[in-house]
Design a protein around this motif. Structure first.
Motif, PDB file in Angstrom:
ATOM      1  N   ILE A  49       0.854  -1.193   0.000  1.00 46.49           N
ATOM      2  CA  ILE A  49       0.000   0.000   0.000  1.00 46.49           C
ATOM      3  C   ILE A  49       0.888   1.240   0.000  1.00 46.49           C
ATOM      4  O   ILE A  49       1.645   1.473   0.943  1.00 46.49           O
ATOM      5  N   VAL A 107      -8.025   2.030   1.884  1.00 46.48           N
ATOM      6  CA  VAL A 107      -7.884   0.888   0.983  1.00 46.48           C
ATOM      7  C   VAL A 107      -8.734  -0.251   1.535  1.00 46.48           C
ATOM      8  O   VAL A 107      -8.629  -0.606   2.709  1.00 46.48           O
ATOM      9  N   TRP A 136      -2.326  -6.050  -6.390  1.00 43.63           N
ATOM     10  CA  TRP A 136      -3.598  -5.712  -5.748  1.00 43.63           C
ATOM     11  C   TRP A 136      -4.727  -6.664  -6.136  1.00 43.63           C
ATOM     12  O   TRP A 136      -5.892  -6.378  -5.863  1.00 43.63           O
TER      13      TRP A 136
END
Length: 256
Positions: free
Chosen positions: A91, A98, A154
């Motif tokens: 991140i 998130v 991701w």
């Protein structure tokens, strides 16, 4: 049949899960899935993302029945957004909230274009778990969701591809630091898996290894560096990853 990609002898290999061992095979595409005769222990094996896509396609407006009131809409994620079980989700600093989203993912088995509800299932290799990580604050300012969902690593995927699955009720649970959020079923999705495949292939070609994320029917949860996050299903196992702060790169020309 449960298919995995595993690190073996310095490279990725496909294998079939058989109890406590893995039977290595050739690529499991049409004409493949031929056993090599090699076997390795499942315990201690490093599992990789069980797909090597050219395209990763997600479905927007597909988290519940109310989404049928909205037009179908898809988005793209970079192939390099994929990562495997146990890998870290990095991140970057300063991007705001998130979230993790537990989803059923489809791995395509053969070239698919203009699918019909009748022929869609035979173009599927199988199904696995996905975590569609999303920068929620960026999503609000990015109508295409490219940056909000496209960071490296991701889209964790795995742990295996299940080639035979009853899609009418696949239970999915998202857990953060071993605390499960409310479970939900793919039966709650606004559009089912077949409808999703028919829609996507109406405007683009999907090929062997491509991945389709079908939408998150359950609760999403905020993740932060240091967390452990998992997507799980009684039918598809557990996909667990750590969350890490992305290293800050030194500015160009900075003193070493």
């Amino acid at each position: 049949m449960r298919l995995v990609r595993v690190e073996h002898d310095g490279g990725p290999r496909w294998a079939v899960v058989d109890g406590t061992t893995l039977g290595l095979i050739e690529d499991p595409w049409p004409g493949g899935a031929v056993a090599t005769g090699e076997r390795v222990p499942l315990k201690g094996a490093r599992l990789l993302a069980p797909a090597t896509p050219m395209n990763v396609v997600g479905m927007a407006h597909n988290t519940g029945s109310a989404d049928r009131e909205l037009p179908a809409q898809a988005f793209l994620k970079p192939a390099r957004a994929l990562t495997g079980p146990g890998s870290a989700i990095p991140i970057p600093q300063g991007i705001g909230r998130v979230d993790a989203e537990a989803e059923l993912a489809v791995v395509i088995g053969r070239t698919a274009r203009h699918l019909t509800p009748q022929d869609a299932p035979r173009h599927v290799l199988g199904f696995t778990l996905a975590n569609d990580v999303t920068a929620r604050d960026l999503q609000g300012s990015d109508p295409l969701w490219t940056r909000a969902k496209g960071f490296d690593c991701w889209t964790p995927l795995g742990p295996w591809v299940e080639t035979a699955l009853d899609l009418s009720d696949v239970q999915l649970t998202l857990s953060i630091n071993a605390v499960p959020l409310e479970s939900a079923s793919t039966a709650n999705l606004g559009r089912n898996v077949v409808e999703v495949l028919v829609y996507i292939t109406s405007f683009m070609t999907l090929g062997p290894g491509d991945v389709v994320l079908t939408g998150a029917p359950g609760a999403v949860g905020r993740i932060r560096p240091g967390d452990r996050v998992s997507a799980s299903s009684p039918l598809l196992g557990r996909l667990e990853n750590t969350v890490a702060a992305e290293p800050v790169l030194a500015a160009a020309g900075a003193a070493s």
